[in-house]
Enzyme design. Structure first.
Site, PDB file in Angstrom:
ATOM      1  N   VAL A 185       7.242 -13.858 -23.411  1.00  0.00           N
ATOM      2  CA  VAL A 185       8.006 -13.461 -22.231  1.00  0.00           C
ATOM      3  C   VAL A 185       8.675 -14.694 -21.639  1.00  0.00           C
ATOM      4  CG1 VAL A 185       6.112 -13.655 -20.546  1.00  0.00           C
ATOM      5  CG2 VAL A 185       7.980 -12.053 -20.132  1.00  0.00           C
ATOM      6  N   GLU A 186       9.909 -14.547 -21.213  1.00  0.00           N
ATOM      7  CA  GLU A 186      10.657 -15.628 -20.574  1.00  0.00           C
ATOM      8  C   GLU A 186      10.204 -15.677 -19.114  1.00  0.00           C
ATOM      9  OE1 GLU A 186      12.986 -17.770 -18.340  1.00  0.00           O
ATOM     10  OE2 GLU A 186      13.493 -15.642 -18.169  1.00  0.00           O
ATOM     11  N   SER A 187       9.814 -16.865 -18.627  1.00  0.00           N
ATOM     12  CA  SER A 187       9.136 -16.996 -17.338  1.00  0.00           C
ATOM     13  C   SER A 187       9.996 -16.628 -16.122  1.00  0.00           C
ATOM     14  CB  SER A 187       8.556 -18.393 -17.162  1.00  0.00           C
ATOM     15  OG  SER A 187       9.566 -19.365 -17.198  1.00  0.00           O
ATOM     16  N   ASP A 197      -0.102  -6.082   0.365  1.00  0.00           N
ATOM     17  CA  ASP A 197      -1.349  -6.502  -0.266  1.00  0.00           C
ATOM     18  C   ASP A 197      -1.044  -7.771  -1.046  1.00  0.00           C
ATOM     19  OD1 ASP A 197      -3.164  -4.404   0.504  1.00  0.00           O
ATOM     20  OD2 ASP A 197      -2.049  -3.078  -0.832  1.00  0.00           O
ATOM     21  N   CYS A 211       0.864  -1.173   0.000  1.00  0.00           N
ATOM     22  CA  CYS A 211       0.000   0.000   0.000  1.00  0.00           C
ATOM     23  C   CYS A 211       0.907   1.232   0.000  1.00  0.00           C
ATOM     24  CB  CYS A 211      -0.888   0.002   1.238  1.00  0.00           C
ATOM     25  SG  CYS A 211      -1.847   1.523   1.420  1.00  0.00           S
ATOM     26  N   HIS A 266      -3.699  -0.984  -6.123  1.00  0.00           N
ATOM     27  CA  HIS A 266      -3.942  -2.203  -6.905  1.00  0.00           C
ATOM     28  C   HIS A 266      -4.192  -1.899  -8.379  1.00  0.00           C
ATOM     29  CE1 HIS A 266      -5.770  -3.800  -2.904  1.00  0.00           C
ATOM     30  NE2 HIS A 266      -4.449  -3.873  -2.885  1.00  0.00           N
ATOM     31  N   GLU A 267      -5.043  -0.913  -8.632  1.00  0.00           N
ATOM     32  CA  GLU A 267      -5.400  -0.579 -10.004  1.00  0.00           C
ATOM     33  C   GLU A 267      -4.185  -0.150 -10.814  1.00  0.00           C
ATOM     34  OE1 GLU A 267      -8.828   0.536  -7.217  1.00  0.00           O
ATOM     35  OE2 GLU A 267      -6.658   0.770  -7.220  1.00  0.00           O
TER      36      GLU A 267
END
Length: 154
Positions: A73-75, A58, A51, A92-93
């Site tokens: 994308v390489e993991s 969070d 936060c 969060h957004e």
């Protein structure tokens, strides 16, 4: 070894996780099947961020789903990138939109969505979802998925 794998920064190497959000951690490699539409889904059930006001953690299950174009994308790099949010403070957004923006810039996928299912705090959860597609076919998919996700019907 494939030529497109030579430039990967993290795979096959000991790499420390970033102390903060760092989009340069992300690596990509060539998609051997760009002519075909298929889904790639990553689920991170232990995603954490902070936060920005309280510094409290969070927790979320983060889902990234995309239809690749020329790159994937390489993991391991994605995992290290996501670890960087553990000490990063944002709402969060914003976090979900930042992840979407970074991956979209790196991959330029045909279609992508990012969903964060955050644990409730104070009796309420926040579950942001963002998606988008390139070209008419994938823009229509994005609209359909967005409406379905929101529980809306045409």
């Amino acid at each position: 070894m494939r030529d497109d794998l030579e430039n990967l920064k993290t795979l096959g190497k000991t790499t420390a996780a970033s102390k903060d959000y760092d989009p340069t951690m992300l690596d990509a490699f060539a998609n051997k099947h760009p002519e075909r539409d298929y889904w790639v889904t990553f689920t991170a059930p232990e995603f954490t961020t902070l936060c920005p006001k309280t510094g409290q953690p969070d927790f979320a299950t983060l889902t990234i789903r995309y239809i690749p174009n020329e790159r994937l994308v390489e993991s391991k790099s994605l995992k290290l990138y996501l670890f960087g949010f553990r000490n990063h403070g944002d709402f969060h957004e914003d976090v979900i939109n930042v992840i979407y923006n970074d991956l979209n810039k790196l991959l330029k996928p045909k279609y992508m969505e990012v969903y964060g299912k955050f644990a409730a705090r104070g009796g309420i959860s926040i579950d942001p979802f963002v998606n988008g597609g390139a070209g008419a076919k994938y823009k229509k998919l994005a609209e359909t998925r967005f409406n379905a996700w929101n529980g809306c019907r045409d």
